[in-house]
Design a protein around this motif. Structure first.
Motif, short mmCIF file in Angstrom:
data_model
loop_
_atom_site.label_atom_id
_atom_site.label_comp_id
_atom_site.label_asym_id
_atom_site.label_seq_id
_atom_site.Cartn_x
_atom_site.Cartn_y
_atom_site.Cartn_z
N GLN A 1 0.82 -1.21 0.00
CA GLN A 1 0.00 0.00 0.00
C GLN A 1 0.85 1.27 0.00
OE1 GLN A 1 -2.80 -0.02 3.23
NE2 GLN A 1 -4.01 -1.67 2.34
N LYS B 1 -7.96 -0.13 -0.50
CA LYS B 1 -7.15 0.96 0.01
C LYS B 1 -5.86 1.13 -0.78
CE LYS B 1 -5.87 1.57 4.49
NZ LYS B 1 -5.83 1.14 5.89
N GLY B 2 -5.48 2.38 -0.94
CA GLY B 2 -4.15 2.64 -1.48
C GLY B 2 -4.00 2.32 -2.96
#
Ligand code: ADP
Ligand code: MG
Length: 601
Positions: free
Chosen positions: A46, A117-118
């Protein structure tokens, strides 16, 4: 990126705010609004995007555009040295982005509907090829913002401009035409200093900075006074409370009063070239509705998909608050970019209250000194700064572009006295206030004609005189006056009963109601009535005006009521009939017959 790029580390985490410290304060520095990436030790794949909000020597507070769950003390931070920016170039139209310009479709295709996420995707498709035609030759002099060539993009001719941040005068050293991606060189520029700059079809701009600022400072582009209406095809707006090309307007209203329906109507029918819809912090269901509706709708003027001229920037209430704030600035910058091409752009923000709430949350977490209702003390200037970016410009090549900004405001409980509504009112010149009472009565659009105002009507008076008639604005004022008198009489009637109202007053009240029913109200869901051209609005207004200003001689109140009820029915049918259709001619005839059936005193 390697570990070598890590120049700071996390020293504290509080919800979506992190504090970071430079690893070696001797070597580096932190910059306000710089974009940094956090590398959580527990999730090596991430890279979480964050923006520095406040610098304190070797430390800084940053807001993270992702959930901060999983970030730990000591996690590495990469600095970019860049401000939060958008990528500008062909391929923006038709896109659905999140607040950080990640295309949601591309993300959704790779990762399902819910974005992990990310994960980031390029704002402009790196594979798409564009047909570039050069309008400049080798040896020609160019400056920031000058057009080097064009690329067809959907319904528009997209101007490829010299990067807006470039200083100095440049000479075209090399330029080519043909099919290319946004990352391939299209031209090379040389400065007297010897500097060389390769230009592609794309460039970046920091979203928090007005895009034309330097062009204006240097006199390459100039600001103009708004002088023409932005026709929305909604009668109550265009005739009574107009919005202008390059103007700023707000639509406050309580939950369920019809803000979203009205904004979508405006986005659909307004005479502009590019629309940016910013869905900001509203419930995900509503946003998804807009996203699925728009591609299916046709542009009433070109017959193409409405999406061809639209960009959606979307942040639902379930996305991180920080990107909600970014989405407003991203939308504005996109509009400014297309304005710079000499186009008319419109941004619709639904709702700016959610953006202000995001600011409040962030400010609270930074423990800043709060202002009214815990909003930050700079709420006023932040709102002003946003609406100020609207306007009309003469661009480098002499073409005129406009950026109009309309924001919905959703005050809790419909209380317009709260800080966000009040600050917005001070920043705009057109206030279209939706009333709960009108929405409850299903008087749509629920814009309250007794409290709404537009300073633009005076500002474009010469345009209105030329196109709508010499006494247009005076006659509109006369109609607003009639509505006020009708309301006063109505109140009196509620106290004193119908017998307590004179026949003359009764007729005024009925006339006001008739004006409201057949002109101010408009059916959003009827194919004909939902959108009315300005020419047709003038025609209808002239008819309605003649009727409400006639001094009819009614035998009694029943006769007056009867007359206006029948007139209302006929006009409603007329509004539903396509101009010049047999129905249209028939209702016009019946209206004339009814109007002449009553004696005039
Ligand atoms: P808001 O965004 O202010 O919360 P909406 O725009 O979602 O409100 O409107 C709420 C509901 O009111 C709509 O789902 C619709 O049923 C009704 N409504 C709003 N505007 C109109 C309109 N112009 N014509 C008919 N119904 C409307
Ligand atoms: Mg809404």
């Amino acid at each position: 990126m390697s570990a070598a790029d890590v120049t700071a580390s996390i020293v504290a985490v509080q919800e979506d705010i992190v504090r970071l410290r430079l690893t070696d304060p001797e070597k580096g520095r932190l910059m306000k609004n710089e974009v940094v990436y956090i590398r959580p030790a527990r999730e090596p794949n991430q890279r979480l995007k964050a923006e520095v909000l406040r610098v304190m020597g070797a430390e800084a507070d940053a807001q993270v555009y992702e959930s901060t769950v999983g970030i730990g003390l000591g996690d590495g931070v990469e600095q970019t040295g860049l401000l939060l920016s958008v990528r500008l170039g062909p391929g923006l139209l038709g896109q659905v982005y999140d607040g950080l310009q990640n295309p949601l479709e591309a993300l959704a295709q790779g990762h399902g509907v819910f974005l992990p996420k990310g994960v980031a995707a390029p704002g402009l498709d790196p594979q798409a090829r564009w047909a570039f035609s050069a309008t400049r030759k080798v040896g020609e002099r160019v400056r920031a913002g000058d057009t080097l060539g064009t690329v067809p993009e959907g319904p528009i001719l997209h101007k490829i401009m010299v990067p807006f941040a470039l200083d100095e005068d440049w000479t075209v050293d090399w330029i080519r035409e043909g099919s290319m991606t946004v990352d391939e060189p299209a031209a090379r520029l040389k400065a007297p200093s010897g500097a060389v700059r390769t230009v592609t079809l794309a460039q970046e701009w920091p979203v928090r900075r007005a895009l034309p600022r330097r062009l204006l400072d240097k006199g390459y582009s100039t600001r103009l006074y708004p002088s023409e209406p932005m026709v929305t095809t909604q009668r109550i707006i265009d005739a009574f409370f107009p919005v202008v090309q390059g103007g700023a307007a707000c639509i406050p209203g309580p939950f369920g009063a019809g803000k979203t329906v009205l904004l979508n109507l405006i986005a659909r029918h307004s005479d502009v070239d590019v629309v940016v819809l910013v869905a900001c912090g509203e419930r995900a269901g509503e946003v998804v509705e807009t996203i699925t509706d728009f591609p299916r709708l046709k542009d009433p003027k070109t017959g193409r998909s409405l999406m061809d001229r639209t960009i959606i920037v979307c942040n639902t209430s379930s996305m991180p608050v920080a990107s909600r704030e970014a989405s407003i600035y991203t939308g504005i910058t996109l509009c400014e970019y297309y304005r710079q091409m000499g186009l008319r752009t419109l941004m619709i923000a639904d709702s700016s209250s959610r953006w202000a709430q995001a600011m409040r949350e962030t400010s609270g977490r930074l423990e800043e000194i709060p202002g009214e209702e815990a909003f930050p003390a700079y709420l006023d200037s932040a709102i002003k700064g946003v609406y100020e970016r609207a306007g009309v410009l003469r661009t480098n090549d002499g073409s005129v572009g406009a950026f109009t900004l309309i924001g919905a405001v959703s005050p809790a409980g419909g209380n317009f006295e709260e800080p966000v509504t009040q600050s917005t009112l001070a920043a705009v010149k057109c206030f279209l206030g939706l009333s709960y009472d009108r929405a409850y009565k299903r008087f749509y659009p629920a814009i309250d004609p007794l409290t709404s105002w537009s300073r633009y009507r005076k500002q474009i008076e010469s345009w209105l005189t030329e196109h709508m008639g010499a006494d247009w604005s005076a006659r509109i004022d006369e109609m607003i006056d009639l509505l006020n008198r009708g309301e006063d009489i109505h109140r009196m009637e509620q106290v004193a009963g119908e017998d307590g109202v004179s026949l003359e007053d009764f007729a005024v009240m009925e006339a006001a109601k008739f004006l409201d029913m057949v002109f101010l109200q408009q059916d959003a869901f009827d194919a004909v009535d939902s959108s009315m051209s300005l020419a047709r609005q003038k025609q209808l207004f002239d008819q309605v005006y003649a009727i409400v200003t006639s001094r009819y001689h009614f035998a009694d109140k029943e006769a007056a009521r009867n007359f206006f009820t029948r007139m209302t029915g006929l006009f409603k049918n007329l509004n539903y009939a396509a101009p010049a259709s047999p129905d249209f001619e028939r209702f016009t005839g019946e209206i004339d017959a009814l109007a002449t059936s009553v004696a005039v005193t």
